[in-house]
Design an enzyme around this catalytic site. Structure first.
Site, PDB file in Angstrom:
ATOM      1  N   SER A 125      39.505  35.219  41.675  1.00  0.00           N
ATOM      2  CA  SER A 125      38.709  35.564  43.277  1.00  0.00           C
ATOM      3  C   SER A 125      38.297  33.832  43.149  1.00  0.00           C
ATOM      4  O   SER A 125      38.102  32.966  42.198  1.00  0.00           O
ATOM      5  CB  SER A 125      37.491  36.259  43.049  1.00  0.00           C
ATOM      6  OG  SER A 125      36.958  35.675  43.750  1.00  0.00           O
ATOM      7  N   TYR A 150      30.314  40.945  37.462  1.00  0.00           N
ATOM      8  CA  TYR A 150      31.820  40.553  38.177  1.00  0.00           C
ATOM      9  C   TYR A 150      32.257  39.116  38.302  1.00  0.00           C
ATOM     10  O   TYR A 150      33.368  39.649  37.874  1.00  0.00           O
ATOM     11  CB  TYR A 150      31.546  41.210  39.959  1.00  0.00           C
ATOM     12  CG  TYR A 150      33.328  41.380  40.099  1.00  0.00           C
ATOM     13  CD1 TYR A 150      33.882  41.855  39.964  1.00  0.00           C
ATOM     14  CD2 TYR A 150      33.172  40.457  41.461  1.00  0.00           C
ATOM     15  CE1 TYR A 150      34.891  41.545  40.959  1.00  0.00           C
ATOM     16  CE2 TYR A 150      33.865  39.996  41.893  1.00  0.00           C
ATOM     17  CZ  TYR A 150      35.596  40.787  41.893  1.00  0.00           C
ATOM     18  OH  TYR A 150      36.768  40.152  42.261  1.00  0.00           O
ATOM     19  N   LYS A 154      35.890  37.558  36.109  1.00  0.00           N
ATOM     20  CA  LYS A 154      36.943  36.937  36.610  1.00  0.00           C
ATOM     21  C   LYS A 154      37.310  35.416  36.011  1.00  0.00           C
ATOM     22  O   LYS A 154      38.911  35.144  35.261  1.00  0.00           O
ATOM     23  CB  LYS A 154      36.782  36.553  37.247  1.00  0.00           C
ATOM     24  CG  LYS A 154      36.511  38.276  39.258  1.00  0.00           C
ATOM     25  CD  LYS A 154      38.459  38.347  38.661  1.00  0.00           C
ATOM     26  CE  LYS A 154      38.413  39.893  39.355  1.00  0.00           C
ATOM     27  NZ  LYS A 154      40.010  40.523  38.932  1.00  0.00           N
TER      28      LYS A 154
HETATM   29  P1  NAD Z   1      40.790  48.345  45.121  1.00  0.00           P
HETATM   30  O1  NAD Z   1      39.203  48.328  44.606  1.00  0.00           O
HETATM   31  O2  NAD Z   1      40.574  48.358  46.261  1.00  0.00           O
HETATM   32  O3  NAD Z   1      42.034  48.211  43.862  1.00  0.00           O
HETATM   33  C1  NAD Z   1      41.791  48.418  42.220  1.00  0.00           C
HETATM   34  C2  NAD Z   1      42.313  49.133  42.053  1.00  0.00           C
HETATM   35  O4  NAD Z   1      42.599  49.788  40.501  1.00  0.00           O
HETATM   36  C3  NAD Z   1      42.039  51.193  42.549  1.00  0.00           C
HETATM   37  O5  NAD Z   1      43.031  51.973  42.840  1.00  0.00           O
HETATM   38  C4  NAD Z   1      41.851  51.760  41.372  1.00  0.00           C
HETATM   39  O6  NAD Z   1      41.376  52.791  41.462  1.00  0.00           O
HETATM   40  C5  NAD Z   1      42.364  50.775  39.852  1.00  0.00           C
HETATM   41  N1  NAD Z   1      41.520  50.740  38.978  1.00  0.00           N
HETATM   42  C6  NAD Z   1      40.028  50.399  38.824  1.00  0.00           C
HETATM   43  N2  NAD Z   1      40.199  50.876  37.311  1.00  0.00           N
HETATM   44  C7  NAD Z   1      41.263  51.002  36.619  1.00  0.00           C
HETATM   45  C8  NAD Z   1      41.795  51.642  35.660  1.00  0.00           C
HETATM   46  N3  NAD Z   1      40.388  51.291  34.657  1.00  0.00           N
HETATM   47  N4  NAD Z   1      42.724  51.810  35.075  1.00  0.00           N
HETATM   48  C9  NAD Z   1      43.539  51.624  35.949  1.00  0.00           C
HETATM   49  N5  NAD Z   1      43.377  51.586  37.641  1.00  0.00           N
HETATM   50  C10 NAD Z   1      41.627  51.318  37.757  1.00  0.00           C
HETATM   51  O7  NAD Z   1      40.548  46.732  44.964  1.00  0.00           O
HETATM   52  P2  NAD Z   1      41.303  45.430  45.845  1.00  0.00           P
HETATM   53  O8  NAD Z   1      40.542  45.365  46.454  1.00  0.00           O
HETATM   54  O9  NAD Z   1      42.414  45.941  46.187  1.00  0.00           O
HETATM   55  O10 NAD Z   1      41.143  44.246  44.397  1.00  0.00           O
HETATM   56  C11 NAD Z   1      41.784  44.164  43.631  1.00  0.00           C
HETATM   57  C12 NAD Z   1      41.937  43.580  42.634  1.00  0.00           C
HETATM   58  O11 NAD Z   1      42.153  42.194  42.977  1.00  0.00           O
HETATM   59  C13 NAD Z   1      40.882  43.562  41.966  1.00  0.00           C
HETATM   60  O12 NAD Z   1      40.857  42.898  40.455  1.00  0.00           O
HETATM   61  C14 NAD Z   1      39.781  42.545  42.177  1.00  0.00           C
HETATM   62  O13 NAD Z   1      38.498  41.535  41.410  1.00  0.00           O
HETATM   63  C15 NAD Z   1      40.432  41.086  42.879  1.00  0.00           C
HETATM   64  N6  NAD Z   1      39.842  41.574  44.002  1.00  0.00           N
HETATM   65  C16 NAD Z   1      39.725  41.668  45.032  1.00  0.00           C
HETATM   66  C17 NAD Z   1      39.291  40.756  46.727  1.00  0.00           C
HETATM   67  C18 NAD Z   1      39.020  41.471  47.499  1.00  0.00           C
HETATM   68  O14 NAD Z   1      37.431  40.947  48.198  1.00  0.00           O
HETATM   69  N7  NAD Z   1      38.950  42.655  47.840  1.00  0.00           N
HETATM   70  C19 NAD Z   1      38.558  38.979  46.442  1.00  0.00           C
HETATM   71  C20 NAD Z   1      39.011  38.833  44.909  1.00  0.00           C
HETATM   72  C21 NAD Z   1      40.047  38.869  44.492  1.00  0.00           C
END
Ligand code: NAD
Length: 337
Positions: A125, A150, A154
């Site tokens: 991120s 959080y 990362k």
């Molecule tokens: P999201 O919550 O929609 O997707 C994450 C998925 O992982 C979910 O479906 C959840 O059920 C699953 N999950 C969580 N813990 C788990 C575990 N222990 N075992 C199996 N499944 C598990 O999030 P997103 O927005 O799609 O983000 C995806 C990644 O990108 C994350 O790592 C997040 O930190 C990173 N990220 C997101 C953003 C954003 O703004 N959305 C920005 C920067 C980084």
């Protein structure tokens, strides 16, 4: 070529599964449904005409994860999205975040380390840069002390991958996302925030549909042209496509280093008020909003220098802010029906 997508039923993961399948990759999704639902599989299948393999598995379950890799020995790459991602929640429950985001990563890498070679893509991120001194932000901008557990997961995640690369055959790409928004243009998949959304765009669409009374704009006294904070909003489909390009780079051994880092953004910053105006235009609605105090931990501005991703990955964003907002609106209207 079988690819494991962890968190593949989530927001960014599901859009990436679509792009992977469109490119002919065989996908197996692992997700524990903690922030997603099984309906997403139907959405992916409707768009691509192909149902991805799915296992309901919690990555913290080391024993089941080992059995999973024994069963799917032909996995050649992993795109690791699964994580907990709510900044505020992480402040209140840091151990949940360290357990979920760090333990799961370690267990995954332990399995990959057993392979002759492995390709690994990590969701990082732009929060790693904090308030960067120079805009746009390049990949060599310093990583500063994280403002939340959080954000720290990362940074630690990136460091773990760097350390493991030195002693293993795991080649990795760390993708530092700016602000992913929008939904698939078909509205078959999109973002499903639990509870009150923490991010601007889902809050906007929920307000426009009448689920929230008004939108709070956190601060209009930032040193920016209109006083509101500036971010780099990237369409989730563009972001998803970058994962496929990054994976292909690793699979074809085109990576210059064992761990490479790329910013994924559009290169353009938009203020909160600009996003509101753009949304009102594409949705033909008027958004009720009020200015409130700044939110703790928010930086003034963050937008990406995308030169490295454009040149080295040969990837570019294709959608405008308006396209992304229109897709988010179409999705919100569909799910509230
Ligand atoms: P999201 O919550 O929609 O997707 C994450 C998925 O992982 C979910 O479906 C959840 O059920 C699953 N999950 C969580 N813990 C788990 C575990 N222990 N075992 C199996 N499944 C598990 O999030 P997103 O927005 O799609 O983000 C995806 C990644 O990108 C994350 O790592 C997040 O930190 C990173 N990220 C997101 C953003 C954003 O703004 N959305 C920005 C920067 C980084």
């Amino acid at each position: 070529m079988k690819i494991l997508v962890t968190g593949g039923l989530g927001f960014i993961g599901s859009h990436t599964v679509v792009e992977l399948q469109n490119k002919g990759f065989e996908v197996v999704i692992v997700d524990n449904l903690s922030n997603s639902s099984l309906d997403v599989i139907e959405g992916i299948t409707a768009i691509t005409g192909k149902k991805p393999l799915f296992e309901n598995l919690d990555l913290r379950d080391k024993t089941r994860l080992r059995a999973f890799f024994e069963k799917h020995q032909n996995i050649i790459g992993v795109i690791h999205f699964a994580a907990s991602k709510a900044v505020g929640e992480s402040v209140g429950n840091p151990l949940l975040y360290y357990e979920n985001n760090i333990n799961a990563l370690v267990y995954l890498l332990q399995e990959l380390q057993k392979k002759e070679q492995a390709h690994f893509i990590f969701s990082s991120s732009c929060t790693v840069y904090g308030q960067a001194e120079k805009m746009p932000i390049t990949e060599d901008a310093p990583v500063v002390k994280a403002m939340s557990p959080y954000g720290n997961t990362k940074q630690i995640g990136e460091e773990i991958i760097q350390d493991v690369a030195k002693v293993s055959n795991i080649n990795s790409i760390l993708l530092r996302y700016f602000n992913p928004i929008g939904a698939h243009p078909t509205a078959a998949i999109g973002e499903l925030p639990l509870g009150v959304p923490q991010n601007l765009v889902p809050f906007i669409t929920q307000t426009a549909i009448g689920l929230r009374q008004e939108l709070s704009v956190f601060g209009n006294d930032y040193p920016t042209p209109d006083g509101t904070a500036i971010r780099d909003y990237i369409h989730v489909v563009d972001l998803a496509k970058a994962h496929v390009v990054a994976l292909e780079r690793l699979v074809h051994k085109q990576n210059a280093e064992k761990v490479e880092v790329f910013n994924l953004g559009t290169g353009t910053g938009s203020s909160v008020l600009e996003v509101i105006k753009a949304f009102e235009k594409v949705s033909n609605t008027q958004l009720p909003y009020k200015i409130v105090d700044r939110r703790e931990g928010d930086v003034t501005q963050a937008y990406a220098d995308t030169t490295k991703a454009n040149k080295v990955l040969g990837w570019k964003t294709e959608s405008s802010l308006e396209d992304a907002l229109a897709s988010a609106w179409k999705w919100e209207q569909k799910i509230r029906k």
